[in-house]
Design a protein around this motif. Structure first.
Motif, mmCIF file in Angstrom:
data_model
loop_
_atom_site.group_PDB
_atom_site.id
_atom_site.type_symbol
_atom_site.label_atom_id
_atom_site.label_comp_id
_atom_site.label_asym_id
_atom_site.label_seq_id
_atom_site.Cartn_x
_atom_site.Cartn_y
_atom_site.Cartn_z
ATOM 1 N N ALA A 611 0.811 -1.218 0.000
ATOM 2 C CA ALA A 611 0.000 0.000 0.000
ATOM 3 C C ALA A 611 0.841 1.264 0.000
ATOM 4 N N ASP A 612 1.960 1.267 0.734
ATOM 5 C CA ASP A 612 2.792 2.470 0.828
ATOM 6 C C ASP A 612 3.773 2.601 -0.327
ATOM 7 N N ASP A 613 3.836 1.587 -1.193
ATOM 8 C CA ASP A 613 4.794 1.619 -2.287
ATOM 9 C C ASP A 613 4.163 1.020 -3.534
ATOM 10 N N PRO A 614 3.155 1.697 -4.141
ATOM 11 C CA PRO A 614 2.405 1.106 -5.264
ATOM 12 C C PRO A 614 3.242 0.852 -6.501
ATOM 13 N N ASP A 615 4.391 1.518 -6.630
ATOM 14 C CA ASP A 615 5.218 1.342 -7.818
ATOM 15 C C ASP A 615 6.369 0.371 -7.599
ATOM 16 N N SER A 616 6.338 -0.348 -6.505
ATOM 17 C CA SER A 616 7.433 -1.276 -6.203
ATOM 18 C C SER A 616 7.478 -2.397 -7.224
ATOM 19 N N ARG A 617 8.628 -2.563 -7.865
ATOM 20 C CA ARG A 617 8.769 -3.629 -8.851
ATOM 21 C C ARG A 617 8.802 -4.993 -8.179
ATOM 22 N N SER A 618 9.181 -5.048 -6.913
ATOM 23 C CA SER A 618 9.254 -6.346 -6.239
ATOM 24 C C SER A 618 7.899 -6.988 -6.083
ATOM 25 N N SER A 619 6.846 -6.193 -6.193
ATOM 26 C CA SER A 619 5.507 -6.744 -5.996
ATOM 27 C C SER A 619 4.921 -7.323 -7.272
ATOM 28 N N VAL A 620 5.528 -7.078 -8.430
ATOM 29 C CA VAL A 620 4.938 -7.534 -9.678
ATOM 30 C C VAL A 620 5.849 -8.470 -10.459
ATOM 31 N N ILE A 621 6.922 -8.966 -9.822
ATOM 32 C CA ILE A 621 7.800 -9.916 -10.489
ATOM 33 C C ILE A 621 7.000 -11.158 -10.867
ATOM 34 N N ALA A 622 7.283 -11.710 -12.023
ATOM 35 C CA ALA A 622 6.657 -12.940 -12.525
ATOM 36 C C ALA A 622 5.211 -12.734 -12.950
ATOM 37 N N SER A 623 4.793 -11.474 -13.089
ATOM 38 C CA SER A 623 3.404 -11.258 -13.486
ATOM 39 C C SER A 623 3.131 -11.715 -14.912
ATOM 40 N N ASP A 624 4.177 -11.773 -15.755
ATOM 41 C CA ASP A 624 3.979 -12.209 -17.133
ATOM 42 C C ASP A 624 3.508 -13.665 -17.178
ATOM 43 N N ALA A 625 4.262 -14.546 -16.508
ATOM 44 C CA ALA A 625 3.850 -15.946 -16.443
ATOM 45 C C ALA A 625 2.542 -16.089 -15.677
ATOM 46 N N GLN A 655 3.883 -21.220 -8.386
ATOM 47 C CA GLN A 655 5.281 -20.811 -8.280
ATOM 48 C C GLN A 655 5.544 -19.526 -9.054
ATOM 49 N N ASP A 656 4.650 -19.194 -9.992
ATOM 50 C CA ASP A 656 4.844 -18.014 -10.830
ATOM 51 C C ASP A 656 4.183 -16.757 -10.278
ATOM 52 N N VAL A 657 3.490 -16.867 -9.143
ATOM 53 C CA VAL A 657 2.841 -15.681 -8.604
ATOM 54 C C VAL A 657 3.888 -14.775 -7.978
ATOM 55 N N SER A 658 3.483 -13.572 -7.641
ATOM 56 C CA SER A 658 4.391 -12.627 -7.005
ATOM 57 C C SER A 658 4.982 -13.249 -5.745
ATOM 58 N N PRO A 659 6.263 -12.958 -5.449
ATOM 59 C CA PRO A 659 6.900 -13.592 -4.291
ATOM 60 C C PRO A 659 6.116 -13.428 -3.007
ATOM 61 N N GLY A 660 5.475 -12.286 -2.834
ATOM 62 C CA GLY A 660 4.712 -12.087 -1.620
ATOM 63 C C GLY A 660 3.512 -12.997 -1.498
ATOM 64 N N MET A 661 3.084 -13.604 -2.629
ATOM 65 C CA MET A 661 1.908 -14.459 -2.627
ATOM 66 C C MET A 661 2.250 -15.952 -2.687
ATOM 67 N N SER A 662 3.521 -16.289 -2.749
ATOM 68 C CA SER A 662 3.889 -17.697 -2.897
ATOM 69 C C SER A 662 3.420 -18.527 -1.706
ATOM 70 N N GLU A 663 3.473 -17.951 -0.504
ATOM 71 C CA GLU A 663 3.028 -18.687 0.670
ATOM 72 C C GLU A 663 1.525 -18.943 0.621
ATOM 73 N N ILE A 664 0.788 -17.928 0.174
ATOM 74 C CA ILE A 664 -0.656 -18.099 0.037
ATOM 75 C C ILE A 664 -0.952 -19.164 -1.018
ATOM 76 N N GLY A 665 -0.171 -19.165 -2.087
ATOM 77 C CA GLY A 665 -0.371 -20.176 -3.118
ATOM 78 C C GLY A 665 -0.217 -21.579 -2.574
ATOM 79 N N LYS A 666 0.747 -21.779 -1.671
ATOM 80 C CA LYS A 666 0.946 -23.099 -1.087
ATOM 81 C C LYS A 666 -0.233 -23.490 -0.189
ATOM 82 N N ILE A 667 -0.776 -22.515 0.496
ATOM 83 C CA ILE A 667 -1.965 -22.800 1.307
ATOM 84 C C ILE A 667 -3.135 -23.195 0.407
#
Length: 812
Positions: A611-625, A655-667
């Motif tokens: 929320a505090d960093d909407p332009d952070s590239r770390s949040s959208v890595i792997a969005s293409d896949a 495995q291709d979701v954003s790194p912040g969501m990988s844990e949720i993906g496993k759940i």
């Protein structure tokens, strides 16, 4: 009338002259021109006579015939040659058409100050180049206005009569018909026409059918075109499709709408703003709109704001308000009653719309037309039961030709809510789904299944709590409704294929997801669903599938053979052999799987950012896949089926979701495995599958979502639609798409695929096409999505449009 008493030749003659014309919005039924003129069009008023008007046109003008609308060669003036033979710009070829229509109006004595016909000076002849602001090539309007709310009828032109031009005109006219219905809430049906070279066809569309006439030569065959425009010019507002129970205010945006109750009482509500219009992308369908509204008394606004829903429903179903009351009144465990009271909306007023017959006592429903008196559309229907009898009486005569009729219905809710689609907080999404699981538990425990769980049917109140709506498709468990129902992107894969998929699957227990990071956040989450090593430590609230079915001892994971309580599960879980396969029935597991698909939708089709960093590239890595996986899971039936059934398929995709969501993906992968385990065991006897068979699922799933929602890391995340991806990412996506298309086309069981993955346009309001090429109806849909609240300017709506509902779409 019984089929035996109906003239048998009527059905034979009707079908003999009927053929199906495919359109982007479903099939159109082509009928004889005389049937269209005398049964579909509004009746001509005395003393209007097309023959007399044609004769007057032949005699009009000076003796030298220099100004006669119809020349001595019996052709409309300005069309000395056929349009295909004229060498000029296609936009100018049909300019004389407006002169012919105006001559018809003058010859009939029409007051041209109230109606006028216009050739669109900015017409776009190519259908693929149009957008939502494009008007038709020509239109007849009230008081020289070019607004959709003033258009009486319209037409589309093409200079040539080749296959490509005919197909393009079909696309243009059906899109314009859908746009006319979408832009005017009063519209119940619409008339139009198309012209290719000399060939003219007449069109009719409502919420259940599209009709098109046989073609005729409009240049030399004068009587049909004169009949059509006389019918349009002199028709009453309700005869051209305007609802007499809806009044458009002078500002052109708000309406005063009459809502009927079952006991024939009425209330008037004034709309304030449109909350939802997800049912308007298609011409044939429910056409659902939801407004924020306020009650009127003596013309003054009174009371709190409410939500007013206007829709077209299946007459064979109960009214939605009555279903809510039946669900509330059903017997259930006392502790679950609070979930029903708080998670279902409060009804203020509801009933079928009455707008036909004397004093508007007849039911407002879509008609069907025939060559003789059978199914006379002018006869008002007074009840849903009468519609059901009529369909049953004539189904043998007109099977495959009579459309599924729809009834106009309105319902008013106490609370004004927003759709889960509009939520921008990831934590709020999980919190809402946790509450919805408990609402489903309360419904299932009383013997009901919802059958259409999706983000569009999950609403959020002002306080953030969720309600489950749209129970029109809800049925008691075990109901023998053989129609495929639900919303495409969120429908359970068994319901999509209309067969059980886990009866022959192995019953070996799948251990929970492996390789989970060991820290407090994930430990808390895993504790809600199961440990990572397959063991069940005493005293933990874990998902004990093995304890639920003690007779399956050979399939239990190592370390789980400790003291087990006696099973109190009914015979639904016991393996029973049947000589014949069980007929497919919708069951509570399918509702829970739809909740799982809803979470997957938000994780895969959204861009997650801090929320505090909407332009952070770390949040959208792997969005293409991630985009490519979203396309597969939400547009390709084989991929959806394999994702649920096969071990590792979904785990690989997350495995291709954003790194912040990988844990949720496993759940989510863990939840998928647990769903599959229950599917495999209870479907050994699907005839007895009920709430008690799966009740162990609700509490762990709900707790899991609550734990996720309360985590500070998740609370920092916001969700938005994907941004425009760079060219290099486009290349990757195209490569992945080609692979997906290849694998899908090789699978003969596939029912749908998205062959054309639309790129984002430069406009903030995105118009997209959704081509569902499948065994069900194929629809080419252009959908305009407004920007979501709270989204930065320039952000695009999702590349995945919210698809039209397919309840009663096809019988299996």
């Amino acid at each position: 009338m019984n089929p035996s008493s109906a003239p048998q030749h009527d059905g034979q003659r009707y079908c003999q002259y009927t053929r199906i014309v495919p359109t982007p919005y479903g099939k159109a039924v082509q009928i004889p021109l005389r049937v269209f003129l005398h049964r579909v069009l509004p009746p001509l008023r005395h003393p209007l006579d097309p023959t007399l008007v044609v004769q007057k046109l032949l005699r009009a003008g000076r003796k030298a015939s220099a100004h006669r609308p119809i020349t001595l060669k019996k052709r409309w003036r300005g069309f000395a040659q056929d349009p295909a033979q004229v060498e000029c710009d296609p936009e100018k070829v049909f300019l004389p058409f407006q002169n012919a229509v105006r001559a018809i109006m003058r010859a009939s004595g029409s007051d041209q100050t109230t109606t006028s016909f216009h050739h669109n000076p900015a017409c776009i002849m190519d259908g693929d180049s149009r957008n939502d602001d494009t008007l038709p090539d020509a239109y007849l309007t009230q008081r020289s206005s070019s607004r959709w709310t003033k258009i009486i009828t319209f037409g589309e032109f093409h200079k040539e009569n080749r296959y490509e031009e005919v197909e393009d005109n079909v696309q243009k006219v059906t899109e314009s018909m859908a746009r006319c219905m979408r832009n005017d809430a009063r519209r119940r049906f619409v008339y139009a026409f198309t012209v290719e070279d000399t060939n003219m066809k007449l069109w009719y569309g409502d919420r259940s059918q599209i009709l098109v006439s046989e073609s005729f030569n409009f240049i030399t065959d004068h009587q049909p075109i004169v009949h059509f425009f006389l019918s349009m010019v002199y028709a009453q507002p309700e005869e051209i499709g305007l609802d007499p129970t809806v009044v458009l205010l002078e500002d052109g945006e708000h309406y005063d709408i009459t809502v009927f109750s079952s006991d024939a009482h009425t209330r008037i509500y004034r709309t304030l703003d449109l909350l939802s219009a997800t049912g308007l992308e298609v011409l044939n369908g429910r056409g659902t709109r939801v407004w924020r509204a306020v009650a009127l008394e003596a013309g003054e606004e009174v009371g709190e704001h409410v939500a007013l829903k206007d829709t077209w429903t299946d007459p064979e179903r109960q009214m939605e308000g009555d279903i809510y009351e039946r669900i509330r009144a059903a017997e259930r465990q006392e502790e679950y009653q609070a979930d029903i009271d708080s998670r279902l909306p409060t009804i203020v007023y509801h009933g079928d719309v009455r707008s036909r017959g004397d004093n508007y006592k007849g039911l407002d429903c879509t008609p069907w037309f025939s060559t003789d008196a059978v199914g006379d559309a002018s006869h008002p229907t007074t009840s849903r039961r009468e519609l059901g009898r009529e369909r049953k009486d004539h189904v043998e005569l007109f099977e495959g030709v009579i459309p599924e009729r729809r009834v106009h219905y309105r319902i008013v809710f106490k609370d004004v809510c927003r759709s889960l689609y509009q939520e921008t907080s990831l934590a709020s999404v999980f919190h809402a789904l946790s509450q919805i699981i408990l609402a489903l538990r309360a419904m299932h425990s009383s013997g009901w299944v919802h059958r259409d769980v999706s983000p569009g049917n999950i609403l959020l109140k002002a306080d953030g709590n969720a309600v489950l709506v749209d129970v029109e498709l809800a049925k008691p468990m075990g109901n023998r409704d053989e129609r495929r129902v639900g919303t495409d992107d969120f429908i359970a894969v068994e319901v999509d294929g209309q067969k059980y998929l886990f009866q022959s699957a192995p019953t070996t227990f799948s251990p929970p997801i492996l390789d989970v990071p060991e820290h407090d956040f994930m430990d808390t989450l895993i504790a809600a669903l199961g440990p990572t090593d397959g063991a069940f430590p005493p005293g933990t609230t874990v998902f004990k599938i093995s304890k639920l079915f003690p007779e399956e001892s050979s399939s239990l994971p190592p370390g789980s053979h400790g003291d087990r309580p006696k099973s109190n599960v009914p015979l639904a879980a016991q393996p029973v052999k049947h000589d014949e396969p069980s007929p497919f029935r919708y069951n509570p597991l399918h509702d829970l799987e739809s909740v799982w698909w809803t979470v997957v939708y938000f994780i895969l089709t959204k861009e997650i950012f801090i929320a505090d960093d909407p332009d952070s590239r770390s949040s959208v890595i792997a969005s293409d896949a991630q985009r490519c996986n979203a396309e597969r899971l939400f547009y390709d039936f084989p991929s959806r089926r394999d994702t649920v059934r096969h071990l590792g398929d979904f785990a690989r995709r997350v495995q291709d979701v954003s790194p912040g969501m990988s844990e949720i993906g496993k759940i989510l992968e863990n939840m998928r495995r647990q769903l599959v385990e229950v599917y495999r065991i209870v479907e050994r006897n699907p005839r007895a599958l009920n709430y008690d068979s799966i009740r162990i699922l609700y509490e762990p799933f709900s707790q899991c979502f609550d734990i996720i929602a309360e985590n500070k890391k998740i609370q920092a995340f916001k969700i938005r639609e994907f941004t425009i991806i760079p060219d290099s990412a486009d290349d990757l996506l195209e490569s992945e798409r080609s692979e997906a298309t290849s694998s899908t086309s090789s699978c003969t069981s596939g029912k749908r695929s998205r062959s054309d993955f639309e790129r984002h346009s430069a406009s903030p309001s995105l118009s997209e096409k959704d081509e569902a090429q499948s065994g069900r109806k194929s629809k080419k849909i252009k959908t305009q999505h407004p920007e979501e609240p709270g989204q930065p300017n320039g952000r695009r709506r999702p590349y995945l449009p919210r698809r039209a509902k397919t309840q009663a779409g096809s019988r299996r």
